[in-house]
Design a protein around this motif. Sequence first.
Motif, PDB file in Angstrom:
ATOM      1  N   ALA A 194       0.925  -1.229  -0.033  1.00 45.27           N
ATOM      2  CA  ALA A 194       0.206   0.094   0.000  1.00 45.27           C
ATOM      3  C   ALA A 194       0.805   1.296  -0.144  1.00 45.27           C
ATOM      4  O   ALA A 194       1.961   1.243   0.643  1.00 45.27           O
TER       5      ALA A 194
ATOM      6  N   ASP B 274       0.647   4.994   0.859  1.00 43.10           N
ATOM      7  CA  ASP B 274      -0.213   5.964   1.556  1.00 43.10           C
ATOM      8  C   ASP B 274       0.179   7.311   1.186  1.00 43.10           C
ATOM      9  O   ASP B 274       1.108   7.552   0.158  1.00 43.10           O
TER      10      ASP B 274
ATOM     11  N   SER C 134      -4.748   5.260   0.865  1.00 44.90           N
ATOM     12  CA  SER C 134      -3.692   4.679   0.373  1.00 44.90           C
ATOM     13  C   SER C 134      -4.328   3.879  -0.941  1.00 44.90           C
ATOM     14  O   SER C 134      -5.531   3.878  -1.194  1.00 44.90           O
TER      15      SER C 134
END
Length: 346
Positions: A19, A21, A47
């Motif tokens: 992920a 962010d 994200s």
Amino acid sequence: MTETGIYVLSTGTVLPGPAVDNATLAHYLNVPPLWQQWIDTFIGTDSRHFSVDLDTGERLYTLADLGSEAAARALSAAGVHASDIDLIVMGTSSPDNLMPATVNLVADRLGITAVPTYQLQSGCAGAVQALDVARQMLRTGRHRTALVIGADSCAKHMGLATNLASASPAEQINGVLFGDGAGAAVLTTLRPDPSANAAVLYPVLVRFAGLNQPPGQIIEWFGKAELHSDQPAAVEDYKAIEALVPSMAVNTLRDLLDELAWKEAEVDYILPPQLSGRMTARIMAEFGLPHAYEISCVKETGNTGNALPFFLIEGVLPRMAEGDRAVAVAIESSKWIESAFAIEKV
């Protein structure tokens, strides 16, 4: 309204890489801290995942990679073999190539052959269109089990290795809204085992709604003769999307409920359009369904386009008890397509 002929037997989904962010994205795009605050406040997506290496710009996953993995997971979850599939339909706005169609690359990887394959070129409504095509073809009785795929890989269009600080807002917005991912579902006309986590798929609503309306998003394809063009690969009129999508979503929901003869109080789960965290919250407020539980994932996944409906189905099916009803709405903003579908737990 009673219809028990087409079942959603399983789903499978995949997100590429870790992920990313907002702070990390802002760093890689070389934009000021205020830009990150703008993402947090006005976009509301925390994200997303990308198919490219942000350090090098190297493409790590193709759309065929993602679609094949999601499809394999759906087949495994259903306990269905590739040889059982006799129809494949895929919806995407970002195929790997104009030709060959990505759906055929996926079929080849899965070892599926001698079956009809279809690829629909569409934005966020493409997965719902694919569900509709598969459902209609299953109803003919010529096919029994269909694999439906929705996938998008926007990273190659976004120029993530480029400094976006001086880009236009129409280009910047795409870099924060979208992420990459794939989803798939197995549909069947065979009544599932009572222990299966399956649901009835009701008639699907899909309609063009862009007459005389300018496109809300444009994604270009560049041939060799155009490689030196300064034209951006993707632009988005987010103001138009903010203005039009909520009312379109509400109208689409109401019309689907009317077609099904369902009352608002009979909707147990709502799967709203997943444009961004902020927009999804606004649409939910305008739906006015206080008794329906919201299923959303966009804050964590970003807008993964045609993968999103499958993430939402995957999220709602384990929650549903027998007789529970869920309704999903998706709006395609490039030239405005309204779509929706409903499922009921069996």
